[in-house]
Motif scaffolding. Structure first.
Motif, mmCIF file in Angstrom:
data_model
loop_
_atom_site.group_PDB
_atom_site.id
_atom_site.type_symbol
_atom_site.label_atom_id
_atom_site.label_comp_id
_atom_site.label_asym_id
_atom_site.label_seq_id
_atom_site.Cartn_x
_atom_site.Cartn_y
_atom_site.Cartn_z
ATOM 1 N N UNK A 90 0.841 -1.291 -0.056
ATOM 2 C CA UNK A 90 -0.048 0.045 0.051
ATOM 3 C C UNK A 90 0.866 1.108 -0.071
ATOM 4 N N UNK A 91 0.673 2.276 -0.738
ATOM 5 C CA UNK A 91 1.503 3.379 -0.880
ATOM 6 C C UNK A 91 0.591 4.218 0.249
ATOM 7 N N UNK A 92 1.478 4.887 1.177
ATOM 8 C CA UNK A 92 1.281 5.891 2.092
ATOM 9 C C UNK A 92 1.868 7.264 1.602
ATOM 10 N N UNK A 93 0.940 8.387 1.715
ATOM 11 C CA UNK A 93 1.175 9.646 1.265
ATOM 12 C C UNK A 93 1.046 10.731 2.401
ATOM 13 N N UNK A 94 1.860 11.628 2.412
ATOM 14 C CA UNK A 94 1.697 12.989 3.288
ATOM 15 C C UNK A 94 1.543 14.033 2.326
ATOM 16 N N UNK A 95 1.375 15.245 2.952
ATOM 17 C CA UNK A 95 1.429 16.592 2.077
ATOM 18 C C UNK A 95 1.953 17.456 3.118
ATOM 19 N N UNK A 96 2.188 18.664 2.625
ATOM 20 C CA UNK A 96 2.630 19.869 3.233
ATOM 21 C C UNK A 96 1.834 21.236 2.521
ATOM 22 N N UNK A 97 1.349 21.769 3.322
ATOM 23 C CA UNK A 97 0.574 23.274 3.011
ATOM 24 C C UNK A 97 1.570 24.469 3.128
ATOM 25 N N UNK A 98 1.768 25.138 2.153
ATOM 26 C CA UNK A 98 2.629 26.213 2.035
ATOM 27 C C UNK A 98 1.718 27.462 1.375
ATOM 28 N N UNK A 99 2.154 28.645 1.780
ATOM 29 C CA UNK A 99 1.558 29.854 1.806
ATOM 30 C C UNK A 99 2.526 30.690 0.813
ATOM 31 N N UNK A 100 1.906 31.405 -0.119
ATOM 32 C CA UNK A 100 2.707 32.467 -0.963
ATOM 33 C C UNK A 100 2.604 33.808 -0.521
ATOM 34 N N UNK A 101 3.449 34.525 -0.484
ATOM 35 C CA UNK A 101 3.327 36.015 -0.108
ATOM 36 C C UNK A 101 2.569 36.818 -1.006
ATOM 37 N N UNK A 102 2.416 36.339 -2.470
ATOM 38 C CA UNK A 102 1.887 36.797 -3.536
ATOM 39 C C UNK A 102 1.158 35.855 -4.322
ATOM 40 N N UNK A 103 0.405 36.144 -5.105
ATOM 41 C CA UNK A 103 -0.445 35.079 -6.119
ATOM 42 C C UNK A 103 0.557 34.365 -6.990
ATOM 43 N N UNK A 104 0.937 33.241 -7.104
ATOM 44 C CA UNK A 104 1.719 32.461 -7.802
ATOM 45 C C UNK A 104 1.034 32.148 -9.241
ATOM 46 N N UNK A 105 1.773 32.210 -10.142
ATOM 47 C CA UNK A 105 1.262 31.934 -11.668
ATOM 48 C C UNK A 105 1.599 30.361 -11.871
ATOM 49 N N UNK A 106 0.740 29.662 -12.097
ATOM 50 C CA UNK A 106 0.703 28.057 -12.361
ATOM 51 C C UNK A 106 1.944 27.900 -13.375
ATOM 52 N N UNK A 107 1.734 28.752 -14.558
ATOM 53 C CA UNK A 107 2.858 28.461 -15.482
ATOM 54 C C UNK A 107 4.235 28.714 -15.295
#
Length: 364
Positions: free
Chosen positions: A111-128
Motif C-alpha cells: 500500500x502506498x502511504x502519502x503525506x502532504x505539506x501546505x504552503x502559503x505564498x506572499x503573493x499569487x503564484x502563476x501556475x505556468x
C-alpha cells in the motif's frame, strides 16, 4: 489557469479554454469514439471513483522538441505552514500498515502511504511560472499544469514535474516506464553511488518494483500482441532520489484502443496505490484525507487514439487565488518497510516541488 500544459522532453502540448468538460472518464471515452471530440486533455484523479478533470479544448497546439519558456521572473516568497500529517504521525501510520501487511490473515501485499505539506505564498503564484521553474530545475521531467475546474475544483490548478510516463501510444505502439523502489540521493558522490548500488541490490525495493511490473504485464497482456519487458529494472535518478525503472514496449492487438483507454486500464498502478488495488484503495481511504489528483494521471488523447499520460507525482494543487499550495509525496509500503526510512523518502520527494518554490521543510 484556464487551460492545459504538458511539456515532455521531446514535445509540448498546450490547450486553451474548453468547449466541453467531463467529470466522468467514460463520457470522454465515448466522445472520442463517436468523433464528437477531436482531442481530450486533462487529469484523472487518484481515486477512480472521484470526478475527472477532462475537457475538449477550444484551441490546442502541439510542438515538437522541449519546452523553452521565456525568461522566468522570480517567484514570490513561499513558506510551509503545516505538514499533513505531522512526521511523527506519518511514521505511526506506516508502522500500523507494516503490521497489517505482516498479518498472514489478510491479502494486502503493498500500500502506498502519502503525506502532504501546505504552503502559503506572499503573493499569487502563476501556475505556468511555477512549472517553468520546475522545468529549469528538472529539465528531463514531464512538467504539467492542468485546470481542475471540470472536477468541481473551480480555478484550482494541478502542477508538477514527474519522472514517470504512465502510457504513451503512437499508432499501434505503446511505451511506458514504471517506477517503483526509491532511495534518497546523497550530497557526497561516493555516498550517492553507494546509495544507488544499495537500491539496485535491495530485496525490499525489487519486490516492490516486481509487484508493479507483474500487474502491468497482467493488464497489458490482453490488449497487446507483443509485450517487451526486461528481466531486471534499471536505475534512474532525479535531483532528489534514485528510482528503479523498467522500460516497457508493446504492440496493440486493436488500434481502436486509445491512449485514454490504456491510461484508464493501468491507473492507478501499484506504484501509486498498492496491490491488490481495491484493498489498497480502501486502506488509503481509511487513514488519509482525499489525495485529489496527486497520484492521478495527466495527459491527452487525440481522435486517432494517439496520446500520452504521465503519473501525477511530484505534484501540488495550487488554489484558485494562487496563494496556497498543497504538495504531496508518497512511498510504497511492503512487509519489510522501515517507517523512518519511508518518512525520509517522502521528505526527499517533496523537495522536487518545494525546491522550485525556494521553500524548505521545517527541521525536526
Amino acid at each position: 489557469m484556464d487551460g492545459f500544459l504538458l511539456a515532455q522532453p521531446d514535445n509540448v502540448v498546450r490547450a486553451y479554454g474548453s468547449r466541453v468538460t467531463f467529470d466522468e472518464a467514460g463520457r470522454a471515452v465515448a466522445a472520442l469514439r463517436d468523433k464528437t471530440a477531436d482531442l481530450i486533455v486533462g487529469a484523472l484523479p487518484f481515486d477512480p471513483r472521484h470526478p475527472t478533470a477532462l475537457s475538449v479544448p477550444a484551441r490546442a497546439e502541439y510542438t515538437a522538441g522541449p519546452w523553452r519558456p521565456a525568461a522566468l521572473p522570480d517567484l514570490p516568497p513561499v513558506r510551509v505552514v503545516t505538514e499533513l500529517p505531522s512526521p511523527a504521525e506519518h511514521v505511526a501510520r506506516v508502522t500500523k500498515l507494516v503490521e497489517q501487511l505482516n498479518d498472514s490473515k489478510q491479502s494486502l501485499r503493498k500500500v502506498v502511504a502519502a503525506r502532504s505539506v501546505l504552503a502559503e505564498a506572499h503573493e499569487a503564484l502563476d501556475p505556468q511560472l511555477v512549472v517553468g521553474h520546475l522545468l529549469t530545475r528538472h529539465p528531463n521531467a514531464n512538467v504539467f499544469a492542468v485546470d481542475l475546474t471540470p472536477a468541481g475544483r473551480t480555478g484550482a490548478t494541478l502542477v508538477g514535474a514527474t519522472p514517470e510516463v504512465l502510457i504513451a501510444r503512437h499508432g499501434d505502439v505503446v511505451t511506458l516506464r514504471p517506477l517503483a523502489g526509491t532511495l534518497p540521493r546523497r550530497a557526497d558522490p561516493a555516498g550517492d553511488a553507494a546509495q544507488a548500488d544499495e537500491l539496485l541490490a535491495s530485496t525490499k525495493n525489487r519486490d516492490e518494483h516486481a509487484f508493479v511490473i507483474d500487474w502491468i504485464r497482467e493488464r497489458l497482456g490482453p490488449v497487446c500482441a507483443e509485450l517487451s519487458i526486461p528481466d531486471s529494472p534499471e536505475l534512474i535518478s532525479t535531483h532528489e532520489v534514485w528510482h528503479l525503472a523498467t522500460p516497457i514496449a508493446g504492440r496493440l492487438r486493436d488500434t481502436s484502443t486509445t491512449a485514454l483507454d490504456l491510461a484508464l486500464l493501468l491507473h492507478p498502478t501499484p506504484a501509486v496505490c498498492g496491490t491488490p488495488t481495491d484493498l489498497a484503495l480502501d486502506a488509503i481511504a481509511q487513514v488519509e484525507q482525499d489525495r485529489g489528483f496527486y497520484g492521478g494521471a495527466v495527459g491527452w488523447c487525440d481522435a486517432h487514439g494517439d496520446g500520452a499520460w504521465v503519473v501525477a507525482i511530484r505534484s501540488a494543487e495550487l488554489s484558485a487565488d494562487g496563494r496556497t499550495v498543497q504538495a504531496y509525496a508518497g512511498g510504497g509500503i511492503v512487509a519489510a518497510s522501515d517507517p523512518q526510512a519511508e518518512l525520509e523518502e517522502t521528505t526527499a520527494k517533496l523537495r522536487t516541488l518545494l525546491s522550485a518554490l525556494q521553500c524548505a521543510l521545517p527541521t525536526h
